[in-house]
Design a protein around this motif. Structure first.
Motif, mmCIF file in Angstrom:
data_model
loop_
_atom_site.group_PDB
_atom_site.id
_atom_site.type_symbol
_atom_site.label_atom_id
_atom_site.label_comp_id
_atom_site.label_asym_id
_atom_site.label_seq_id
_atom_site.Cartn_x
_atom_site.Cartn_y
_atom_site.Cartn_z
ATOM 1 N N ARG A 22 0.818 -1.224 0.000
ATOM 2 C CA ARG A 22 0.000 0.000 0.000
ATOM 3 C C ARG A 22 0.852 1.275 0.000
ATOM 4 O O ARG A 22 0.501 2.271 -0.635
ATOM 5 C CB ARG A 22 -0.923 -0.015 1.219
ATOM 6 C CG ARG A 22 -1.840 1.192 1.352
ATOM 7 C CD ARG A 22 -2.868 1.266 0.246
ATOM 8 N NE ARG A 22 -3.669 2.479 0.333
ATOM 9 C CZ ARG A 22 -4.871 2.541 0.892
ATOM 10 N NH1 ARG A 22 -5.409 1.451 1.417
ATOM 11 N NH2 ARG A 22 -5.531 3.673 0.931
ATOM 12 N N LYS A 23 1.976 1.267 0.694
ATOM 13 C CA LYS A 23 2.827 2.443 0.774
ATOM 14 C C LYS A 23 4.080 2.243 -0.070
ATOM 15 O O LYS A 23 4.870 1.339 0.187
ATOM 16 C CB LYS A 23 3.226 2.734 2.231
ATOM 17 C CG LYS A 23 2.037 2.967 3.155
ATOM 18 C CD LYS A 23 1.189 4.160 2.714
ATOM 19 C CE LYS A 23 0.015 4.378 3.673
ATOM 20 N NZ LYS A 23 -0.857 5.481 3.210
ATOM 21 N N ARG A 76 -1.955 7.561 -5.583
ATOM 22 C CA ARG A 76 -1.842 9.016 -5.509
ATOM 23 C C ARG A 76 -0.622 9.384 -4.662
ATOM 24 O O ARG A 76 -0.384 8.784 -3.616
ATOM 25 C CB ARG A 76 -3.111 9.645 -4.909
ATOM 26 C CG ARG A 76 -4.370 9.452 -5.753
ATOM 27 C CD ARG A 76 -4.272 10.138 -7.094
ATOM 28 N NE ARG A 76 -5.475 9.985 -7.910
ATOM 29 C CZ ARG A 76 -5.648 9.029 -8.814
ATOM 30 N NH1 ARG A 76 -4.698 8.108 -8.999
ATOM 31 N NH2 ARG A 76 -6.756 8.966 -9.520
ATOM 32 N N TYR A 77 0.126 10.380 -5.136
ATOM 33 C CA TYR A 77 1.372 10.759 -4.467
ATOM 34 C C TYR A 77 1.086 11.652 -3.257
ATOM 35 O O TYR A 77 0.338 12.632 -3.356
ATOM 36 C CB TYR A 77 2.271 11.500 -5.453
ATOM 37 C CG TYR A 77 3.612 11.913 -4.877
ATOM 38 C CD1 TYR A 77 4.506 10.959 -4.403
ATOM 39 C CD2 TYR A 77 3.982 13.256 -4.810
ATOM 40 C CE1 TYR A 77 5.729 11.331 -3.879
ATOM 41 C CE2 TYR A 77 5.205 13.634 -4.290
ATOM 42 C CZ TYR A 77 6.078 12.668 -3.823
ATOM 43 O OH TYR A 77 7.293 13.049 -3.297
ATOM 44 N N ILE A 78 1.704 11.317 -2.118
ATOM 45 C CA ILE A 78 1.577 12.100 -0.890
ATOM 46 C C ILE A 78 2.877 12.878 -0.722
ATOM 47 O O ILE A 78 3.898 12.333 -0.283
ATOM 48 C CB ILE A 78 1.324 11.208 0.342
ATOM 49 C CG1 ILE A 78 0.179 10.227 0.055
ATOM 50 C CG2 ILE A 78 1.026 12.072 1.553
ATOM 51 C CD1 ILE A 78 -1.141 10.888 -0.252
ATOM 52 N N ASN A 87 -3.588 3.141 -3.454
ATOM 53 C CA ASN A 87 -4.962 2.905 -3.022
ATOM 54 C C ASN A 87 -5.891 2.463 -4.142
ATOM 55 O O ASN A 87 -7.106 2.382 -3.956
ATOM 56 C CB ASN A 87 -5.520 4.175 -2.380
ATOM 57 C CG ASN A 87 -5.444 5.377 -3.318
ATOM 58 O OD1 ASN A 87 -5.059 5.243 -4.482
ATOM 59 N ND2 ASN A 87 -5.777 6.554 -2.814
ATOM 60 N N ASP A 88 -5.319 2.195 -5.324
ATOM 61 C CA ASP A 88 -6.117 1.747 -6.473
ATOM 62 C C ASP A 88 -7.175 2.762 -6.879
ATOM 63 O O ASP A 88 -8.252 2.400 -7.379
ATOM 64 C CB ASP A 88 -6.783 0.392 -6.201
ATOM 65 C CG ASP A 88 -5.771 -0.737 -6.036
ATOM 66 O OD1 ASP A 88 -4.625 -0.569 -6.494
ATOM 67 O OD2 ASP A 88 -6.123 -1.788 -5.448
ATOM 68 N N PRO A 132 -3.552 12.472 -10.833
ATOM 69 C CA PRO A 132 -3.318 11.035 -11.022
ATOM 70 C C PRO A 132 -1.847 10.776 -11.314
ATOM 71 O O PRO A 132 -1.199 11.563 -12.012
ATOM 72 C CB PRO A 132 -4.195 10.690 -12.226
ATOM 73 C CG PRO A 132 -4.379 11.971 -12.955
ATOM 74 C CD PRO A 132 -4.372 13.056 -11.911
ATOM 75 N N VAL A 133 -1.305 9.712 -10.774
ATOM 76 C CA VAL A 133 0.084 9.349 -11.052
ATOM 77 C C VAL A 133 0.243 9.006 -12.532
ATOM 78 O O VAL A 133 1.234 9.356 -13.166
ATOM 79 C CB VAL A 133 0.521 8.170 -10.162
ATOM 80 C CG1 VAL A 133 1.880 7.631 -10.604
ATOM 81 C CG2 VAL A 133 0.579 8.607 -8.699
#
Length: 241
Positions: A22-23, A76-78, A87-88, A132-133
């Motif tokens: 996930r990360k 999504r980039y944090i 997170n799909d 969006p990535v």
């Protein structure tokens, strides 16, 4: 050149990303990259053996199948954590059309303004949680030819890995029953640079020094074999100072 957006949707991975992935922590070098997207545009003239609806269905289905192998592309980039939340949420998929131009008029001139109109995102539209990535835009021209543009955050890819992604997508789109995939799945970055090395880079010029390594201009290369016919691929380069 006026490009009209016809539809926009999110393509999600056909298989959910496991919690263990996930990360996605980007590498220390990627942290100092310019805020930008790596982009490519593939051109395909009209091919009577393929329908436009069939092409769109193939692209959407194969993209959904390939995203589990490139799982950060659907996240999504944090920015504050230098991490992709896998997170799909999905890759953005857009359809557009140009009524007043033929594909040949665009690929014979390659005007920067024309190329920008074909991109799904602006070059600098990255790093925000709403960006969006990965984004894709299919533009249909008056002659029936199409331009397929892909954009992926430079935090995740460079030009080389973008080529790997497009090649893997093309392979998935043309894969026949009984054939095996030849392109390896996506892997997280290795710890190939120590933090002390990154500090040395910052001391000797910082992010601006890294940005100056970006090439300028456009590059023409053979396009991958998507089921759309023959064409060219254009890679608009970044234009950082």
């Amino acid at each position: 050149m006026e490009v009209k957006i016809v539809s926009k949707k999110l393509i999600k991975p056909i298989v959910a990303t496991p919690d263990s992935l996930r990360k996605y922590k980007i590498s220390c070098m990627d942290e100092v990259n310019a805020t930008m997207n790596v982009v490519t545009i593939l051109y395909y003239p009209f091919n009577q053996f393929y329908t436009y609806k069939g092409i769109i269905k193939t692209l959407e289905t194969s993209l959904s199948r390939i995203l589990p192998r490139f799982y950060p592309f659907a996240g999504r980039y944090i920015k504050e954590h230098h991490t992709v939340d896998c997170n799909d949420a999905g890759a953005e998929f857009m359809e557009a059309e140009v009524d007043a131009y033929d594909l040949k008029q665009v690929i014979t001139n390659l005007e920067p303004d024309y190329l920008n109109e074909l991109l799904p995102l602006e070059i600098g539209a990255a790093d925000e949680i709403t960006d969006p990535v990965c984004a894709v835009k299919v533009t249909k021209f008056r002659c029936g030819g199409i331009a397929l543009a892909a954009s992926v955050s430079h935090r995740i890819v460079d030009a080389c890995s973008m080529g790997i992604f497009v090649s893997a997508w093309a392979e998935e789109a043309t894969l026949r029953e009984g054939q095996s995939r030849t392109i390896h799945p996506f892997h997280p970055p290795r710890t190939f640079l120590a933090r002390i090395f990154l500090l040395k880079i910052l001391e000797s010029g910082g992010p601006e020094k890294v940005r100056r390594l970006c090439a300028r201009g456009s590059y023409l290369t053979p396009r991958p074999s998507l089921p759309l016919g023959r064409g060219l691929a254009t890679f608009p380069a970044c234009n950082q100072g």
